[in-house]
Design an enzyme around this catalytic site. Structure first.
Site, PDB file in Angstrom:
ATOM      1  N   HIS A 139       0.816  -1.198   0.000  1.00  0.00           N
ATOM      2  CA  HIS A 139       0.000   0.000   0.000  1.00  0.00           C
ATOM      3  C   HIS A 139       0.860   1.263   0.000  1.00  0.00           C
ATOM      4  O   HIS A 139       0.476   2.289  -0.570  1.00  0.00           O
ATOM      5  CB  HIS A 139      -0.927  -0.008   1.217  1.00  0.00           C
ATOM      6  CG  HIS A 139      -2.000  -1.050   1.108  1.00  0.00           C
ATOM      7  ND1 HIS A 139      -2.603  -1.603   2.196  1.00  0.00           N
ATOM      8  CD2 HIS A 139      -2.558  -1.635   0.024  1.00  0.00           C
ATOM      9  CE1 HIS A 139      -3.510  -2.495   1.791  1.00  0.00           C
ATOM     10  NE2 HIS A 139      -3.483  -2.527   0.490  1.00  0.00           N
ATOM     11  N   GLU A 181      -7.645  -8.758 -22.734  1.00  0.00           N
ATOM     12  CA  GLU A 181      -6.797  -9.032 -21.574  1.00  0.00           C
ATOM     13  C   GLU A 181      -6.291 -10.464 -21.534  1.00  0.00           C
ATOM     14  O   GLU A 181      -5.425 -10.790 -20.723  1.00  0.00           O
ATOM     15  CB  GLU A 181      -7.569  -8.745 -20.282  1.00  0.00           C
ATOM     16  CG  GLU A 181      -8.024  -7.302 -20.159  1.00  0.00           C
ATOM     17  CD  GLU A 181      -8.966  -7.113 -18.992  1.00  0.00           C
ATOM     18  OE1 GLU A 181      -8.493  -6.733 -17.907  1.00  0.00           O
ATOM     19  OE2 GLU A 181     -10.186  -7.354 -19.160  1.00  0.00           O
ATOM     20  N   ASP A 220      -2.981  -7.309 -17.546  1.00  0.00           N
ATOM     21  CA  ASP A 220      -3.461  -8.689 -17.533  1.00  0.00           C
ATOM     22  C   ASP A 220      -2.987  -9.462 -18.755  1.00  0.00           C
ATOM     23  O   ASP A 220      -2.684 -10.661 -18.661  1.00  0.00           O
ATOM     24  CB  ASP A 220      -4.991  -8.720 -17.455  1.00  0.00           C
ATOM     25  CG  ASP A 220      -5.493  -8.730 -16.021  1.00  0.00           C
ATOM     26  OD1 ASP A 220      -4.851  -9.375 -15.181  1.00  0.00           O
ATOM     27  OD2 ASP A 220      -6.511  -8.078 -15.738  1.00  0.00           O
ATOM     28  N   CYS A 244      -5.402   0.726 -22.416  1.00  0.00           N
ATOM     29  CA  CYS A 244      -5.663   1.389 -21.136  1.00  0.00           C
ATOM     30  C   CYS A 244      -4.825   0.806 -20.013  1.00  0.00           C
ATOM     31  O   CYS A 244      -5.020   1.138 -18.850  1.00  0.00           O
ATOM     32  CB  CYS A 244      -7.147   1.304 -20.776  1.00  0.00           C
ATOM     33  SG  CYS A 244      -7.772  -0.379 -20.584  1.00  0.00           S
TER      34      CYS A 244
END
Length: 861
Positions: free
Chosen positions: A468, A708, A732, A778
């Site tokens: 994180h 993907e 992906d 993207c």
């Protein structure tokens, strides 16, 4: 002999974190040489019987126990990895060979701290070493999932089959030798011995020639791992090996090499992460790039002290109430922070606060703290000790994702202890200008506090690119290297250099840079600043390449707030609005009206520019509290994206209605994630058409599919016949093409979109869609200016990046002659790997290719 069809359930022998056997960092277990099964990273300190059976083997070093069920199935419980080297220290065996046990009976106790210091890992495999005709069914648990003691862990099934005699026949050969393995004949060499027998199709028997027991207990067949280990053979034992079969001599040769070569049993440790492809110079340290950028400044060590709390408590009732109140207050603070982040469209931060809130309610952590209170500790000290223990377990785990969560655990530790401390919290020391902060770890809240002083960069000894803290560093544009190891702390403790170079592009930290190097990097930083200013000045202009191609530069966003940032950055539209942010951190799915309002706010912010909204992309790897999908062995290959609509059509129905309710509908584009075949897209289009008709709409939004998975790329032609647009998700697509988990930091340097195989799939997508529909990208690769150039040369029409990257990407495209670059691509697709492609691409971009371009055109660059 035959058995009726039946099943056998094995219970979790200890509370722990699930680790697939193939992910265990030991090639013998991971390669299933011992047999199939599962592993747990234990959270308790006692192993229990997973089923009813007889103890048929106990390692002399107490680290391994084998049970045999009435049906003949043999199960090996192997406590930790390389624990044989501990010679039984820290392990108390509670059973012996010949004992009958029931499911749940204790088998051995162990000191987790002692084992963690001496073993390579506490990961405990549970292996079916003798299946006796039974079949292990696929596990319902996924990696990283927590199970409780006694939970159903594995299920074996048995169908009616006849067992036949598989004993080898042929000549018999014998050989005598002295065992040279330092740790004796334990599980790993026993498994290799069995593999040798099977590979050569022989019946192999080991006899201990020094045994004083009956002959039956002094010899064992290599078919039975428990029998081999029960021989208790140690280094120096004299053995006789007997092999029956045509290849008996060859089998004995291989067995002799195994048993008489001292290093033969050593297993290869996993290779270290390739931190950087650049050769390090003297005085340089390597790290994983968590957030890119360059910085020069003093190295400043940071280690925040924990809040001061009382050691001893005032009684169980008083301290329990104090802990409960503190947890409640911290929970409320986290909920408020999560709600604020969600309102601001900061989906990454919202997810982090939600995860912390869930951990705060963890019953095992609370129970551990309660146990410390019962022992007389104060609430603050009890919470400290409970989380210290949990952090130690996670740090000892070879699961990179679990280890990356230690910083989050420390954050919770600090928050709760601060609530229980009467002493004022120490202020963060003032950082010097351009400080490059060094720490073992940083918690998310510490990073937020540090970021307020605008450090030039971060260097962490631990952590990973999926932590994180890394997410927050990227969001704030702070250059950051992680996983730099203890040498970083040692170097900082020895001396704190006043001027170091943090190169978070090539992944290195120069501790003693020379004046020439400092001058060069200073110039690079100044050049980047000037380029950024120039790019921002032209951010709202179109991106037209030198050879006249108009490329749309759009933004990836998480909500309405980021939509406004995208508009301000000059984005030509939104290439990806992740609708997941609406569904996360909630007790129930958002209703139609709430969704519609959020989607409308995003469209309004873009002022008529196209906005692509991706339908809910959730799966078994990212659960929603109100949408519990079944656990599966490989969540990345499970129910997610477009596959979700078959089992939960009501979610799609509500989302499509909300999307159809926005205006103007002509600017809306809907994108379906994880499409693997055209029927998935066709089904959604039919549903979309039905709903639009029912709502009396005359306009229709465009409908597209994400590319993907390799099947979608290879079938792009048929998808393009149904889709209005295609958008390649490079993250992906790279993961599935290279079979490399994109969340695994140890593979991050190799999971590269520039691998020729990934580029061929991108080219197949563009070729399949040519003349039918546009193709965008993207994924994260679109934000890399070098990769973006190659994507455009491959024929991509639109790039979607983080809002802050839009001006720079547009500026880079204006200096690109895509046709000239395209001429190089066939040769590059024949290269060996991504590193070779990246080198050729960098070299090409560094050269001028403008011989046929006018001076006026070049002035745009």
């Amino acid at each position: 002999m035959s058995y009726p069809e039946q099943s056998l359930t094995l219970q979790a022998p200890v509370a722990g974190i699930v680790v697939p056997l193939t992910a265990v960092p030991d090639p013998v277990f991971a390669g299933l040489a011992l047999g199939d099964g599962i592993a747990l990273d234990p959270l308790g300190e006692c192993l229990h019987a997973p089923c009813e059976g007889e103890v048929v083997q106990c390692a002399r070093t107490h680290h391994a126990i084998t049970l045999r069920t009435e049906a003949g199935v043999e199960l090996l419980l192997h406590l930790g990895l390389d624990t044989v080297e501990l010679k039984g220290q820290g392990i108390e065996l509670l059973v012996g060979v010949g004992d009958r046990v029931q499911a749940g009976d204790p088998l051995c106790r162990f000191d987790a701290d002692a084992l963690a210091k001496g073993a390579s890992a506490l990961i405990t495999p549970l292996v079916i070493t003798e299946s006796a005709g039974w079949e292990l069914l696929p596990s319902s648990y996924c990696e990283g999932e927590k199970v409780a003691l006694g939970d159903p862990l594995m299920v074996l099934s048995h169908t009616a089959v006849e067992q036949t005699d598989t004993c080898a026949s042929g000549p018999v050969a014998e050989r005598r030798m002295v065992l040279a393995l330092a740790s004796g004949l334990h599980a790993r060499p026993a498994a290799r011995l069995r593999a040798i027998a099977r590979e050569h199709s022989v019946s192999l028997t080991v006899t201990d020639e020094e045994a004083t027991d009956a002959a039956e207990s002094s010899q064992a067949s290599a078919d039975s791992l428990s029998a081999l280990m029960n021989l208790g053979l140690i280094k120096g034992a004299r053995l006789k090996l007997t092999a029956q079969g045509e290849a008996g001599q060859a089998a004995l040769d291989a067995a002799e090499r195994l048993l008489t070569t001292p290093k033969a049993e050593e297993h290869s440790a996993p290779p270290p992460s390739r931190l950087t492809a650049v050769a390090l110079e003297k005085g340089e340290l390597a790290g994983l790039v968590a957030s890119p950028g360059l910085a020069i400044g003093p190295l400043v060590s940071y280690q925040a002290p924990l809040p001061s709390v009382a050691q001893q408590g005032e009684g169980k009732a008083v301290e329990t109430a104090r802990l409960k109140d503190a947890l409640h207050r911290v929970g409320e603070t986290l909920a408020q922070a999560e709600a604020q982040a969600t309102r601001q469209g900061q989906s990454a931060e919202a997810e982090i606060f939600a995860a912390h809130g869930a951990w705060l309610d963890d019953p095992d952590l609370i129970a551990a703290a309660q146990g410390c209170i019962t022992d007389g500790r104060s609430a603050g000290q009890a919470w400290r000790e409970a989380l210290d223990a949990e952090a130690a377990r996670l740090s000892a785990s070879d699961n990179a994702l679990l280890a990356a969560r230690v910083a989050d655990l420390r954050d919770l530790q600090r928050r709760v202890m601060a609530e229980l401390s009467d002493a004022p919290e120490a202020d963060l020391p003032t950082l010097p200008d351009n400080a490059i902060l060094v720490a073992e770890e940083l918690t998310p809240s510490e990073l937020v506090a540090v970021a307020a002083q605008h450090p030039a960069g971060l260097c962490l000894a631990g952590g990973g690119t999926t932590s994180h803290v890394s997410i927050l560093a990227r969001a704030r544009g702070i250059p950051c290297l992680v996983a730099m190891g203890s040498s970083l702390i040692e170097a900082t403790n020895a001396t704190a250099p006043e001027r170091v170079i943090l190169d978070a592009e090539e992944g290195r930290l120069a501790l003693t840079p020379g004046q020439q190097q400092l001058t060069e990097v200073t110039q690079r930083i100044e050049t980047r600043r000037q380029e950024a200013d120039a790019a921002q000045a032209l951010a709202h202009e179109p991106a037209i390449t030198l050879d006249g191609r108009l490329i749309e530069a759009c933004a990836n966003i998480g909500g309405a707030e980021e939509a406004r940032l995208a508009a301000a950055s000059g984005a030509d539209g939104v290439g990806l609005l992740r609708s997941e942010f609406l569904f996360l951190a909630r007790d129930s799915a958002p209703d139609e009206a709430h969704q519609r309002d959020e989607y409308q706010a995003a469209l309004s912010a873009l002022g008529g520019k196209p906005v692509i909204i991706r339908t809910l992309d959730i799966g078994a790897d990212k659960q929603l509290p109100y949408l519990r999908l079944p656990s599966v062995p490989n969540p990345a290959l499970g129910v997610r994206g477009a596959r979700l609509w078959t089992s939960h059509p009501e979610l799609l129905e509500t989302q499509l209605k909300a999307l159809l309710g926005v205006t103007p509908l002509e600017t809306l584009q809907i994108m379906l994630p994880m499409v693997s075949e055209v029927s998935e897209l066709r089904d959604v289009r039919q549903r979309l058409e039905t709903l639009a008709s029912e709502m009396g709409l005359t306009a229709r939004p465009l409908l597209g599919a994400m590319i993907e998975v390799p099947s979608a790329a290879l079938c792009a032609r048929s998808l393009a016949a149904e889709a209005d647009f295609l958008s390649i998700g490079t993250n992906d697509l790279t993961q599935y093409t290279l079979a490399m988990d994109r969340e695994d930091p140890s593979l991050s340097a190799r999971a590269d979109v520039l691998h020729p195989a990934v580029l061929r799939l991108i080219q197949a997508t563009v070729d399949g869609a040519k003349g039918r529909c546009p193709v965008g990208v993207c994924g994260a690769a679109a934000g890399d200016e070098k990769v973006a150039a190659l994507l455009v040369a491959l024929g991509v029409d639109e790039l979607s990046v983080e809002p802050a990257r839009v001006p720079a990407v547009k500026a880079a495209l204006r200096c690109l002659h895509a046709t000239t670059l395209a001429d190089e691509i066939p040769e590059w697709l024949a290269l060996e790997d991504a590193s070779a492609v990246r080198q050729h691409l960098s070299a090409w971009l560094a050269k001028p290719h403008h011989a046929d371009i006018t001076t006026t055109t070049l002035e745009r660059c």
